[in-house]
Scaffold this motif. Structure first.
Motif, PDB file in Angstrom:
ATOM      1  N   GLY A   1       0.787  -1.229   0.000  1.00 60.87           N
ATOM      2  CA  GLY A   1       0.000   0.000   0.000  1.00 60.87           C
ATOM      3  C   GLY A   1       0.816   1.275   0.000  1.00 60.87           C
ATOM      4  O   GLY A   1       0.248   2.372  -0.038  1.00 60.87           O
ATOM      5  N   ILE A   2       2.139   1.168   0.032  1.00 59.98           N
ATOM      6  CA  ILE A   2       3.016   2.348  -0.006  1.00 59.98           C
ATOM      7  C   ILE A   2       3.541   2.499  -1.426  1.00 59.98           C
ATOM      8  O   ILE A   2       4.170   1.591  -1.964  1.00 59.98           O
ATOM      9  CB  ILE A   2       4.190   2.192   0.983  1.00 59.98           C
ATOM     10  N   GLU A   3       3.280   3.638  -2.035  1.00 58.17           N
ATOM     11  CA  GLU A   3       3.685   3.858  -3.416  1.00 58.17           C
ATOM     12  C   GLU A   3       4.360   5.216  -3.540  1.00 58.17           C
ATOM     13  O   GLU A   3       3.878   6.213  -3.000  1.00 58.17           O
ATOM     14  CB  GLU A   3       2.475   3.788  -4.352  1.00 58.17           C
ATOM     15  N   GLY A   4       5.483   5.249  -4.234  1.00 59.91           N
ATOM     16  CA  GLY A   4       6.186   6.506  -4.431  1.00 59.91           C
ATOM     17  C   GLY A   4       7.550   6.285  -5.047  1.00 59.91           C
ATOM     18  O   GLY A   4       7.875   5.196  -5.542  1.00 59.91           O
ATOM     19  N   LYS A   5       8.367   7.331  -4.990  1.00 59.65           N
ATOM     20  CA  LYS A   5       9.692   7.328  -5.602  1.00 59.65           C
ATOM     21  C   LYS A   5      10.749   7.007  -4.549  1.00 59.65           C
ATOM     22  O   LYS A   5      10.760   7.603  -3.470  1.00 59.65           O
ATOM     23  CB  LYS A   5       9.968   8.695  -6.234  1.00 59.65           C
TER      24      LYS A   5
END
Length: 295
Positions: free
Chosen positions: A136-140
């Motif tokens: 559930g953690i999404e990013g760069k």
């Protein structure tokens, strides 16, 4: 006076013992200082050797840290043997083994993240700058350290993720390749010619400059009989960055809508047909309103 004499005797023994070990203490301190210098020199050599390689910066820092730890362990062992001649390297290693077991149980999570971080640093599939999604953690990915990794979400928030989570759970690397496939659903009315609608949608998608058409085909498939439309699955390739996906989807949806409108092809909204088992009485409200106005 007897207690005072005993006290003075003990103090003399302590002073004599301290004076006797002063040479060993001085040598031990010199060994510690020498260990500090060798540690700095070894880290500098490792830094120069690895600077010409394409290795990750975090991995270079790991090798420097391991080198410093090795030098300090050896140096402190030598200093301890000099200061306490009764000690032997074997007894020190045995003590370290027992202590490491106790420390390992006490700091299990810390060592788990540490080992997971080392394995992640050797991975080439997840690099700094990649967009990833895990639990559930999404990013760069902005930083990969020994114990934790930093992920900057698209809304600007920074999430510090323990490396054990990234190691034990599936990680989706969205920017592993430069191109990604995007899919939207487009529906047309039942009275529309399917082949004509397919051609209009395909031409509209190919006309978008964010759509890659050199080596990746634009695919239009009739997917299903919807409640009020024939639904097409529209698939194309574009850049893999999240902003590329959003920009391309916006351009394609707007272009397809414009092309279908120009071709006179309806994009229907859901219709509902209500069926009643018994006839319903109808009221002529217009007549009633006229009667009330006449009165």
């Amino acid at each position: 006076m007897e207690p005072v004499s005993i006290l003075f005797t003990q103090l003399r023994e302590i002073a004599r013992g301290t004076i006797e070990i002063l040479p060993q203490l001085a040598v031990s301190l010199f060994v510690v200082l020498l260990t500090w210098g060798i540690s700095k020199l070894a880290q500098s050599i490792i830094r120069k050797v690895l600077s010409s390689t394409g290795m990750r910066q975090s991995l270079k820092e790991l090798f420097q840290l391991l080198t410093a730890i090795f030098v300090w362990v050896v140096g402190l062992m030598i200093a301890a043997v000099i200061l306490f001649p009764g000690l032997t390297p074997a007894s020190i290693l045995a003590g370290l083994g027992i202590g490491s077991v106790a420390i390992g149980f006490a700091f299990k999570d810390v060592f788990e993240n540490f080992l997971a971080g080392i394995i992640i640093l050797f991975r080439r599939e997840m690099r700094i700058g990649d967009h990833v999604e895990c639990e559930g953690i999404e990013g760069k990915v902005t930083h990969i350290a020994i114990r934790e990794s930093h992920i900057r979400q698209t809304d600007g928030q920074l999430v510090i993720v323990p490396n054990s989570i990234l190691f034990k759970n599936p990680v989706v690397v969205r920017t592993d390749q430069d191109q990604r496939r995007v899919t939207v659903i487009c529906g047309v009315a039942y009275d529309v010619d399917i082949d004509k609608a397919r051609g209009v949608i395909e031409d509209a998608v190919k006309s978008c400059d964010t759509v890659i058409t050199d080596d990746k085909p634009v695919q239009i498939f009739a997917q299903e009989f919807g409640s009020s439309s024939i639904n097409f699955e529209v698939t194309w390739w574009t850049g893999s960055e999240p902003v590329d996906i959003r920009r391309s989807r916006d351009q394609v949806v707007a272009g397809v809508k414009r092309a279908l409108d120009d071709a006179g092809i309806e994009i229907p909204f859901p219709y509902r047909t209500l069926t009643f088992k018994e006839p319903l009485p109808l009221e002529d409200r217009c007549s009633d309103a006229q009667d009330i106005a006449a009165e």
